[in-house]
Each structure stands twice: as C-alpha cells, then as structure tokens.
Design an enzyme around this catalytic site. Structure first.
Site, PDB file in Angstrom:
ATOM      1  N   GLY B 145       0.826  -1.198   0.000  1.00 20.27           N
ATOM      2  CA  GLY B 145       0.000   0.000   0.000  1.00 20.27           C
ATOM      3  C   GLY B 145       0.862   1.249   0.000  1.00 20.27           C
ATOM      4  N   CYS B 146       0.253   2.368  -0.368  1.00 12.28           N
ATOM      5  CA  CYS B 146       1.003   3.623  -0.515  1.00 12.28           C
ATOM      6  C   CYS B 146       1.529   4.121   0.831  1.00 12.28           C
ATOM      7  CB  CYS B 146       0.135   4.664  -1.198  1.00 12.28           C
ATOM      8  SG  CYS B 146      -1.510   4.868  -0.490  1.00 12.28           S
ATOM      9  N   TYR B 147       0.662   4.200   1.833  1.00 11.79           N
ATOM     10  CA  TYR B 147       1.122   4.637   3.159  1.00 11.79           C
ATOM     11  C   TYR B 147       2.188   3.684   3.713  1.00 11.79           C
ATOM     12  CZ  TYR B 147      -2.741   8.021   3.821  1.00 11.79           C
ATOM     13  OH  TYR B 147      -3.599   9.083   3.737  1.00 11.79           O
TER      14      TYR B 147
END
Lengths: 340, 340, 340, 340
Positions: B145-147
């Site tokens: 995921g991006c975070y």
C-alpha cells in the site's frame, strides 16, 4: 473607545481592520505603517473600499497617545519591543500581537536571535491565552502566537487534569501560508507551495518556548514538547495534531468529561464529536477540538483547528480587548465560519 | 512480454498504462474494467489519445491467460481475491496492487471487514516492498500500500539497526486525494477538500496491519504503531512524518550512517540533506527521505515522501515486475520528478 | 551532440534539464547561471539528485563554444540579446527561448520597453512555431512564447482557410503561475494567487505582436487581435479561448475538416472531440484543440491547451532542435500527460 | 419577521443560514430538506454548532405558512415550480433562488428541458436584479442566477447608454465549484478539478436566456450574446469577463462616467480603478467592476466579480428581502470581503 493599529498592512493588521469594522464600541482612529504613508488603505487594498478609507500614517507614539485610547501592534516580531517602553511608561494600553513581549528576555534572545525588550518592560506584560487568563483591567497584553493558541487549547484539559505523561507530547502542527507572513521569499512563492507540503523550522520554531511556558501553567511537571510545523497549501487555518501517552488508570470517558467541562462556558471553544477539519472554523474566532483514544497504544490524539489570522491573531486580540474592558467576550464578533 | 491490466480505469490502472507505455520489454495487450466495455480508453480519457487506444474488455480470466503473460490487478480491495485462485491454480503470474493478498486471512477480515481469499492462495503471494524483498522468479506478488511504502522505507534503517524504541513510533501521514480513489463521495467533492485538511480513519486505517507486519521483519520486538492519516488538498503525494524515541546511547551520527548505508545501492531511494517536500518526488518512482534528531526530547523525526500513484502503486508494481524478471530495476522508468 | 543551457535555474531551464535527460542523441555538457556558481544543481534543487549533478558555471560564450555544439538561452527576456551576436558571428547554433529574437527591432523596443539586438543579428533568427516552420539546417531559432504557441495553433486552420473575419478575433487566455516566472513579487506570493483569478497586462501583453506577426502569415489581411491574459491558481498550463466571427457561407463541417487536415500529420497536436481541459496535456508536449460553432451568434469558439513549460517553452525548443537536426520530431519525448 | 428555508442543506441554503444569523429583523424559524429529517443542522454541519442548531423538517407548505412569514426556496432548479402555486394562491411571500420562476414557460422548457410552472403563477413573480428592479411591497421574487448577476451588472451602464454594439457582446465567465452545486459527479471530484480549468455547457448554459431577457431591458435592440462558462479550481467566486465593440464616436471618458453614475448610489456595487480580482469580494455581497478600452480594436473589456453564493445567491436574496420590506438595503450585512 478609540484605537490605533501599527503595522496595518500585514495580515494581522488587515484582519484587525475587518473585525473592528463591526465592533460597536470601538472606533479605529488611525493606522500606521512604514511604507505608503499618506495613501488610503483602500487604494492599496481595493477590497476595503468603503470599509476603511483611512490614510496610512507614519508611526509616532506621541501622536497615537494623543488621539487614541489603545494601540495594537500588528508588526512582525522585532519591532514592538523597540518602542513599547514609551507607551508603558505613559501607562498607555498596548495589545501586542507579535512575539516581542511573550517570553522572558533570555528565552526571547535565544529563540528569536535578537535582543529583547528591557526586563522591567516585559514584566508589565501579561501573556493572555484568552480562555485561561484574567486580564480585566490590565493594560499590557502579549497576545499568543497562532500555533501556541491551537496547541495549548488542545492540551489544557489533559494537562490540568494530569491525565497524560507530560513529557510524552508530540505535536504535528500545520498552517496555511498567511501564518508565514507577507514577506516575499522562495518559500512563499506560489509555485513552491502549491501542490506541496513543506516541514520547516523543525525543533527550532520560536513558538516552542511560549507553548512550554503556558503548558507548565497547566502541569508544572512538563519539561518539553516535541513540536513540528509544516506549511499547507491553503491561505488560512492551523491544525495542531497532538499525541500524548495517557497515564495508566485513566479511562477514555474521563478524557471526554475533561474536555467538556473545561470549555463548557467558553464561547469560542467548541468540543466536536467528530475530528474537526479546517473548514469548521475558517472565518471565525472559534477553536474546534476533537480527540480519539487508542486502547492499543494508550495514546490520545487531540486535534484543534483555528483560523490563524482570527483566533490565532487579530480575533483573539479583540477578544482580549473585550475582556480587558469588561465587555461581553463576543462583542463585535459577527463572523460565522464561512466553511466553503 | 505481454501483460493485461484489470481495473484499468482506476487511478492505479491509468498510471500503469502511462508507465508501461515506455517500457521496452512490455507490451500492454489488454485492458479490463466492469464498465464501458468496448469503448476505447482514449475516448474516455482523451489525454491518452495516441498513447493507449485499446478497447476496454470485460474481465475474463481464461481469455487473459490465453493471450497474456501476466496480469496486474489494479482493482479496489475486495475484487482480486475472488478470482486470483484461477490464475494461481494455473500458475499464471499476478501482481496485485490491491490489499487483497497482503495479510493473513484473519487480519484481512478484521481490517477490511470482509471475507479473505483462501489461505492456500494467500500463501502463494509474497508481499514485496521492493527494496527489501527478493522476488526474482516469483509468480505472485502482493504490491504494498502507498502509506505502508512510505512508512516502512522511512523506518527500516532505524529498526534494522535497533536504534529506536520499537513501540514508541508515531506516524502522522498525509496523502493527496488520488490516494482516496475515484469513488464519488462527500469526502472527495472538490468543495469539501479544497482549502481543507481532514484527518480520517484514525486508529483504524487498513494499512496499519501491513505496516506492523513489515516493520516486525525489521525489528521483531515491535508490537504496534500509532498511525494517523489525513487528506491534503493536492492530487498526488504522500508524506509520512515518523516520530520515534531514540534508544539511550545512540548517537545522531549513527542514524545518519544507517540511512546512508541502507539505501546506498537502491536506485529509487534518495537520502536528502534537507527535509524532503512532496515536490521532490511527484511524477517519479523515488522515495526521498530526510530526518532530524532532537537532543532535548531524544526523538528522531523521519520524513519520507513518495508519489502515491507511482512508488505507492503502479511504479512499484513495475519495479517489482522488473525484479521478478531479473531485468534492470529501473527498466522503463523515464520519468523524472516534474517538481512544479 | 553536446549542448549547454544558459539560465538553467529558471523554470524553462530546469524543464530543459528534465527533457534532455532522456534524449538519446543529446549530452547536456554545461549549465550556466548568474548565481550559485560552483554549486551542484541538485544541491539547489534536490529533486534533481542523481538526475543532474552538474555544477553551475558562470556564463562564458567562448568556453561554451569550445566544449559544446549548441546553446539554449532559457534566460528572461533582455539577456540573450546582449551576447547572441558573439555566437551568431561564430556561426554557433542558438535556440533562444526568450523573447529577444522574435520581433523586429522597433516592435521589440515598443513592447519590451528596452533596446533590441542589432537588426543584422535579428535577421539571422527564424521564429519557429514548430508545426508551421521549416528549420532543418537552420542555426538560430527564436522559440515562440507560451501564449503565442497556444493561440497560433488554435487559429491557424481557420485563418489559413480564410474561414473567419480576421479582425474579429478575441482571445481570452489563462496561464498557470510558472508562466509568470520565478521572480519574487506581490503577484506571485501564494496568498495573493490562491483562491484568486487575476487579469493582467490587458491590451499590453508583449506576446501580442508575435501573435499578430505569426497570424498574418496565415491570413495577411489580419491587422490586430483583442487579447487578454489572466493567472490561474495552478502551476502549469495555458488555455487559450479564442472567439472569432465565421464568414458567411462557411459551414460548421468545413471547420471540422480544416482542423483535422491541418494537423493530420502533426505528432504533437491532437484535435479532440470534446473541449480540452488543462489536464489533457500537463506534463507533455501536446497541444490539444477543440472547438464549437454557435449558429445564433455565428461565432466559433476554439480552445487550445498546452503545458506552458513544455510545448510553451522547453519542449518546443527540443522539438525545434530535433527538426533542425533532421531527427525524428518526437525524439527524446518519453513524457505522457500525467493528467492528475 | 419569521422566515423558513427550503433546501437548507444546499450551498445557497447554508449560506442563507449564515447571513440571516446576524439580521436583526429576521428570525429563522424552520429549515427544510428531503433528507436527514429530524437531525440537527449542526450535527450534519459541525461548523454551525451554536449558530444554527435547528432540526431539519420535511417540507410541508401548510405548516410553513402557519408558522412563518416568508419562504426562501434554495432548492435546485425543478423543485420550487412544483409547489410555488400553493404559496402564491395563499398570497404567501416567496423568494426563489432557483431558476424556476425567472423565465417565460416556453423559454424555461427549452433551456431547462422540463415542464415549467403554470403561466399564471410565473406572471406573479418579478425577476429582481436588486440594483435595477423595484420590489418594495412585492410578494414573489425570482432571484437572479449567479452568472446573470455578474454579467448584467457589468454591462448595464454600457447598454443603458447605448455605448456598445448590442450584438457584439462576448462573455467569458468563470466560476468556483460551489456554483456547480453539491451533486456528486465526475466533474466535481477533487482530482478532476484541482490543477485544471474546464469549459462546460458552451453555448447552452441555462443562464443565457435570463441574461438576454435582462439585457434587453437595458437596450431593446440586443438579440443575443456569445456566452461561455468555465470552472475555476476555487470554491467561491465568479468573474465575468465581457468584451464588446464600442460604437463609433463614443469616447473612453464617457464610459468611465457611465459606470460611475450608474452605480453612484448603489451600496453593493463598487467601481474599481484597477481590474478587480476574485479576492476583492469573496465573503461579501459586493460586485466589483473594472474596465479597459482598447483604442486599436475598439473593444471595451469589462470585468465584474462577485461571491457566487452571496451576491450571486443568498446575499442578493436577503438584499431583495430588505428591499421588499422597505428596510435599509444593507440591513444584516456585517460581512466584509475576507480577501485572503
């Protein structure tokens, strides 16, 4: 009551003009700056046409004391300290929106990197976070900084009730660009800010000592805070996101009661059920506060939002004036958050 | 090599199209979505005219396996899990950009609130934070995921070297709106985001478990993190601001060496002398990292920035593909940060 | 081929660095500016770390001619004219992105308010709107202005076919802030631009004469245009909205054919079925054009959008270089519109 | 005076709540919507906590007429027309902010694509551009559209004095996103608007007929206008940029006198010496107007800016109410432009 504004062309000065325009008990009698002397404010700022068509005057303490009843300093830090003694010695009321009279001399000199006002002058000033300071009848007010206002209002209920580990506080604060002032510099050029998010003055922001000073009044065992500031690509608004370790044995419900009780009678602080957004308060003098407790990490997250130019500067200054004069705290505030 | 994209009209899918356009070893052979079947992608998205004029096809696993060599799932979480077994059982390579194959079944069901893929399917997938995972020759990739990408890259050097108290980590992460997806909802309406800053999913963001899972690989004594996510009024970009207590006896200079050494040979991670801004990386696959140590609070602040659609999604997926195939890690990446 | 950039720290100079980074036939050999001599470009602009780590050099025409094969001037208007003669007299190729060599001397002096280059030097330069100018083998190129590029490409098919009343043209053009340059001034301060829309230089923008000069090449009976420019609160992008009276007897279908035919073989101009938005082209060298005819008013509205730093500056400069050298027009352009 | 708002949760409805909050002569007695019945408005919109804590009620004409003295329709077009006859037949005052009672039936049906209110109901309504319409004692007001307000105020002095060719008018109008309403659609998603500029409804915007209808009152020889509308990436504000051919023999000085005289006694229209920006008026009920004459093209450019939710909707509605009631036109308006 007649008032004068020194530094009228800065963001806080312009905002004072707007707020005072509708204050029934106040007459803005003179405005002062270092440039554009003799020009109408509304020629420089056409949005004020018909609202404030006063001419800008050079700064002259004696002239101000002659025609006015109180002076607002809305100047950058480093200006008011040079002439405040003239007013103090004449017992002429000052509300200083700058950082010049908030700290003891040694602390000021360390964090602001310049010489401070004389200690006996500094002693005359009272630092007034309006919700927690009694200023009725006082004459010399140091109005709090914008980051300090949001941070201290967020943490007061937890520290006063000794619900958090005082040295566990981490504040991740964000501000719109008006908080950085009108100076023309790389860091305020549109292209550098738009679509960006920039952290600055990490661990060395000059509001740190005034925050610690105020928080110690809430819990004297606090020694320091971890504090960061960043620029949001918006014009107005501060969010202070505060993290702290909740002491063992403290229940989440107690936190809720603490916030509710602390601000039950405060006209300009609202406890929100949902985490507040900048939109909640922009255009108003409100501080909106929300929080959430994490039972895994034992950390409470408190979020406070303000309009940095109003509650964080000009609005709180007028609120302090109302309190000084014994007027209704909300006198003159006909501004609701404009939300959009 | 021929590849297919499922979920091409989402932000990650569209970004895959852009990145693959210049990849010399890859031929995008088919694009799939649930709506607009039979329409040219460039009719829906005129900016792609002449770049990708393929027609959108309905999703059909057997057809994909017949004509293609690998499938990217760029679908929202909750889609890929329903059909991944068809590909896995046929030993047909998948790179899944969604959250469906990143967590064990029980964790997925808790954080995503829906049933997980079958455990034997999940077991086939490898979660690949590209800088720290060996995927050469692997067939089934769960793309982070991006975070999680920004947070784990920021903290890896400190945790691997055991320089910080593992349970002291607080992450205040901020994302642009593309991170919230294309769904039409109140929280993505322009008027609600512009001039605003909104904290959401506090303490319950679904990236928390994958971050903890990855960080434990760096330091197994870590149990949890405090993690908040907010929406910035920008389209692209994530900044993860990470706070952690430095262990006694660790010197600031050791931190510097740890960052430098960890990423010395990583093409897509840059250690910056100044705290990085979003502008540093937007439009590129870079992760830029900077940090500062506070000797009063003993807290180190680490800031990592990425373009959430590139390093946080489509770019890392292509990077993972390059690594799977044994190609040069930077193959096909002709995108420099566009900065402004 | 070795090239040098003068004025590398301006927006156009920085964008040239990005574009040339992936151009297989070009080697950026030296970069020049008036400040920060001896510093690495990537120290000043950390986003370029690993992309361009060249040191900035003082400007020295002889040194450039010794080591390089061509010089780009990416300087503000008023600089290149002072030294271009040195290169011209040595027959050393120049592509000037500034306004200094676009106009005859008298016109330059009227619109730019300063003295022009010598007429015999100006005569050596060819103003090259890349789609309509033949520059193969030429040595001295005046690269068009950003507004001029969008406006001329929008109107060319209508004027070349004599479909509109030439003196009826009204152009309402809008630009992002990079178009206004990096100078620090009130009008580029974030707070003054954000949430605002400002019209400037009405009837006196210095691109007016170069637009008229180019449009006269399409239809010699044109005498003037009505032209306004405004600042949009975005970083990149120009939209030129052009209104013109269609001549009696001209059918809407003829307009459509004219646009399609004019640009049928132009790699960087796309005729769109829907009115184009800024998003169509940002990050690319494309010009997207759309139009609509109003049968009540007999007015055709043509909209052209470009990325002002790419097609409006550095991209067209590289396109012109490709054409000068007889290379493929699209050589080195691996940038697709990033759209979001 | 007691008033009710129908459609309170739309942007115009919410803005009415804000404005009426400080109007000494008005008591907001009930608020109506189709959803969230029974919920407090401040629970849905926390920024209104303590400002409007009324519960939302279902719409019931008879109940409204029983407890209130006037009803504001702040509903989308297509709603008010269905029930206005109930109020009209009871002679109960209405101010309709929507488009439902602005046009004759045939025109409404053509431009709005739906059936109109009955002609005898439409006949009862007066379209009131507040500066040019006499509404004292009237009962049924059709409040103008936002684009129409800006455009008509910009052009009135020129048309009333027959200074311009009436059929030469071209209006390039731009609006912030609140002008597009709260509906969730692709075109209001943050990512699609931010960093973008989008022209929409070219030649078919439903405000065209009401503009022509009003402009004909100024100069009956006008037949049509060329009119375009675009979305600016801001929340509030409209700029109408109007171009028109000045008749032969008219001097620039005459234009200046016309603007000055027309608005000399109008509290909410300001003629500015410089071209106005959105910032001039946002947050206020002002219309600021500036203009420039081009002696080469004989075209005058007039720019008018308004806050689309205030002067373009809720503010003008309250202004019309003040005029209906014979109160001071500025009664209740304590909002100055917030500028930043």
């Amino acid at each position: 009551m007649k008032v004068s504004i020194v530094g009228v062309t800065g963001y806080s000065g312009l905002e004072l003009v707007r707020i005072l325009h509708h204050h029934a008990s106040i007459d803005l009698i003179s405005i002062h700056a270092t440039k554009n002397i003799g020009e109408k404010l509304s020629d420089l700022y056409p949005y004020l046409l018909g609202i404030c068509d006063l001419e800008i005057e050079a700064f002259d303490p004696l002239a101000i004391m002659k025609k006015s009843d109180l002076v607002f300093f809305a100047t950058p830090s480093g200006i008011a300290k040079n002439t405040s003694h003239i007013f103090v010695e004449a017992n002429f009321p000052i509300i200083d929106l700058s950082g010049d009279h908030r700290l003891p001399a040694t602390s000021y000199e360390k964090w602001y990197g310049q010489s401070a006002a004389r200690p006996e002058i500094l002693d005359q000033f009272i630092y007034s976070l309006a919700e927690f300071t009694s200023v009725k009848g006082k004459k010399f007010i140091a109005n709090p900084g914008c980051y300090a206002t949001a941070t201290c209002l967020a943490l007061a209920p937890l520290l006063q009730n000794h619900f958090i580990e005082p040295n566990s506080i981490i504040v991740d604060a964000k501000s719109g660009l008006t908080g950085a002032g009108k100076a023309l510099c790389e860091s305020s050029h549109f292209v550098n800010i738009h679509d960006n998010y920039v952290t600055y003055k990490l661990n060395r922001h000059q509001h740190i000592p005034e925050i610690v000073q105020q928080l110690k009044l809430f819990d004297s065992s606090l020694d320091y805070i971890q504090f960061s500031t960043s620029l949001l690509p918006v014009n107005r608004g501060i969010m202070a996101t505060c993290y702290a370790k909740v002491k063992e044995g403290v229940e989440a419900s107690e936190l809720e009661i603490a916030f509710a009780q602390t601000y039950a009678k405060k006209a300009f602080v609202r406890i929100q059920q949902e985490l507040p957004e900048l939109h909640n308060v922009i255009g108003s003098n409100f501080t909106d506060i929300g929080f959430a407790y994490n039972s895994v990490t034992k950390i409470v997250t408190v979020i406070a939002v303000i309009d940095n130019l109003i509650k964080g500067a000009a609005g709180q200054a007028v609120q302090n004036l109302n309190l000084m004069m014994g007027w209704k705290e909300t006198e003159g505030f006909c501004m609701t958050p404009h939300y959009l």
